[in-house]
Design a protein around this motif. Sequence first.
Motif, mmCIF file in Angstrom:
data_model
loop_
_atom_site.group_PDB
_atom_site.id
_atom_site.type_symbol
_atom_site.label_atom_id
_atom_site.label_comp_id
_atom_site.label_asym_id
_atom_site.label_seq_id
_atom_site.Cartn_x
_atom_site.Cartn_y
_atom_site.Cartn_z
ATOM 1 N N SER A 22 0.848 -1.189 0.000
ATOM 2 C CA SER A 22 0.000 0.000 0.000
ATOM 3 C C SER A 22 0.885 1.241 0.000
ATOM 4 N N GLU A 23 0.445 2.275 -0.691
ATOM 5 C CA GLU A 23 1.212 3.509 -0.795
ATOM 6 C C GLU A 23 0.311 4.700 -0.525
ATOM 7 N N GLY A 24 0.913 5.820 -0.159
ATOM 8 C CA GLY A 24 0.159 7.018 0.140
ATOM 9 C C GLY A 24 0.964 8.261 -0.146
ATOM 10 N N PRO A 25 0.376 9.445 0.035
ATOM 11 C CA PRO A 25 1.059 10.698 -0.288
ATOM 12 C C PRO A 25 2.167 11.025 0.692
ATOM 13 N N GLU A 26 3.184 11.711 0.199
ATOM 14 C CA GLU A 26 4.280 12.145 1.067
ATOM 15 C C GLU A 26 3.940 13.457 1.781
ATOM 16 N N ILE A 27 3.036 14.244 1.200
ATOM 17 C CA ILE A 27 2.529 15.443 1.886
ATOM 18 C C ILE A 27 1.241 15.046 2.592
ATOM 19 N N GLU A 28 1.237 15.159 3.913
ATOM 20 C CA GLU A 28 0.130 14.646 4.719
ATOM 21 C C GLU A 28 -0.531 15.744 5.536
ATOM 22 N N ASP A 29 -1.650 15.368 6.185
ATOM 23 C CA ASP A 29 -2.301 16.276 7.125
ATOM 24 C C ASP A 29 -2.050 15.779 8.547
ATOM 25 N N ASP A 30 -2.364 16.623 9.502
ATOM 26 C CA ASP A 30 -2.107 16.316 10.910
ATOM 27 C C ASP A 30 -2.853 15.071 11.364
ATOM 28 N N TRP A 31 -4.072 14.888 10.882
ATOM 29 C CA TRP A 31 -4.884 13.748 11.321
ATOM 30 C C TRP A 31 -4.197 12.428 11.014
ATOM 31 N N HIS A 32 -3.769 12.224 9.766
ATOM 32 C CA HIS A 32 -3.190 10.940 9.376
ATOM 33 C C HIS A 32 -1.785 10.747 9.926
ATOM 34 N N ASN A 33 -1.041 11.839 10.096
ATOM 35 C CA ASN A 33 0.337 11.704 10.560
ATOM 36 C C ASN A 33 0.443 11.610 12.084
ATOM 37 N N PHE A 34 -0.485 12.240 12.800
ATOM 38 C CA PHE A 34 -0.390 12.284 14.262
ATOM 39 C C PHE A 34 -1.670 11.831 14.976
ATOM 40 N N THR A 35 -2.741 12.580 14.812
ATOM 41 C CA THR A 35 -3.923 12.397 15.653
ATOM 42 C C THR A 35 -4.507 10.995 15.553
ATOM 43 N N ALA A 36 -4.668 10.482 14.339
ATOM 44 C CA ALA A 36 -5.245 9.146 14.172
ATOM 45 C C ALA A 36 -4.353 8.065 14.759
ATOM 46 N N LEU A 37 -3.073 8.372 14.916
ATOM 47 C CA LEU A 37 -2.113 7.409 15.458
ATOM 48 C C LEU A 37 -1.918 7.590 16.964
ATOM 49 N N ASN A 38 -2.944 8.121 17.611
ATOM 50 C CA ASN A 38 -2.946 8.256 19.073
ATOM 51 C C ASN A 38 -1.950 9.311 19.544
#
Length: 339
Positions: free
Chosen positions: A124-140
Amino acid sequence: MIETIKKHIAEVEAFTASNKDEIETFRIKYLGKKGLLNDFFAEFKNVPNEQKKEFGKVVNTLKDTAQDKINTLKEVLESSEEIKGVYGDISRPGEPIELGARHPISIVKNKIIDIFSRIGFNISEGPEIEDDWHNFTALNLPEYHPARDMQDTFFIEKNPDVLLRTHTSTVQVRYMEENKPPIRTISPGRVYRNEAISARSHCFFHQVEGLYVDKGVSFADLKQTLQYFTTEMFGKSKIRLRPSYFPFTEPSAEVDVYWGLETETDYKMTKGTGWLEIMGCGMVDPNVLRNCNIDPEVYSGFAFGMGIDRIALLLHQIPDIRMFSENDLRFLEQFKSAY
C-alpha cells in the motif's frame, strides 16, 4: 581507330576502384606520360583529314571522362575513410549495451517486499505530503501530546495541518479507513524529519511498515512473523524483543537480531554485544483502530516498522548514509546485477 577509342570510353565509364592503388593504376593507364591518351594524340597526324574533327572530339571525350572518373572515385574513397575514422569499422558487431545498476535502497526494498509477499502481505502507498490527522492524531498522538516532540517535522508554508510525513504509518491509517479487516499490508516509502545530516542520519530516509489486523491476532503472531523475516532477510534466526514505547502500539517492543561476533566489523556494529537493533513493533493500540472505524472489541492487530536505509547500511557494509543520495556512479555501479 575511332571505334577503339569509344570502347575505351565505355570501359572508363564502367570502371570502379576500392583503394587508391587501383585509382592510380587507372590514371597512369590513360593519363600518364606513356598512357593511351598520349598514344591517341600522337596518332592524330595519321588520321585522314575528313576524320580529324571526329577523332579529336572522341579523344577529348575519353580524356574528360577519365579525369572525371578519377576525381569521382577519389571523393568516394576519401568520404568512406572519413566515416570509418569517426565510427570505426562499421561492419563489425555493435558494442554491448552497458548494464545499469539498481540503487541499494531499491535492492533492499524489493527484497523486503518479496519476503512479506510470500506470506500474504500486499503493498500500500500514500502521499508524502500529509495532514495532521493521518500523521499524528489518528495514530494516538493528539495535539500537545509529548510524543510529538520525538519527531521533528517539516511543515508546509508554516501551516500546522500540512506537513511532510514523518513515517509511513500514515499509509496504514489511510488503508484501514478504506478497507475492512482482514488487513495484511506493508507500506514502503520515503519519509522526512528535520534532523541534522551526518554519516548516520539524514533529513529524509526510507521506511517500510507492516500491518496485520484480523480477529484473534496475538503477540505470538507478531513474533513468528518477525522471526520469519529476519531469517529470510539476514540468515539470522535468533531474535529478541525488548519492551519499548510507541504511541500507536501497546504493548510495544524493539526487535534485535543476533548478528554474532565473528569479525572485527561485527564487534563495531554491535558494540561488542553481538545484538543489533533492526526495528520497532507492537500490538496496534485500540484507539488507533477506533480512529479508523475498526471495532477493537472484535479485531486486534500488530504493526512493525524498520528503516530501509539502516538495513542497506548493514547488509552492504556502507559507512555513510549520505552516499545513498549523492548519485556517485563509482558507488552505484558496485550494485550491478544485484537483487
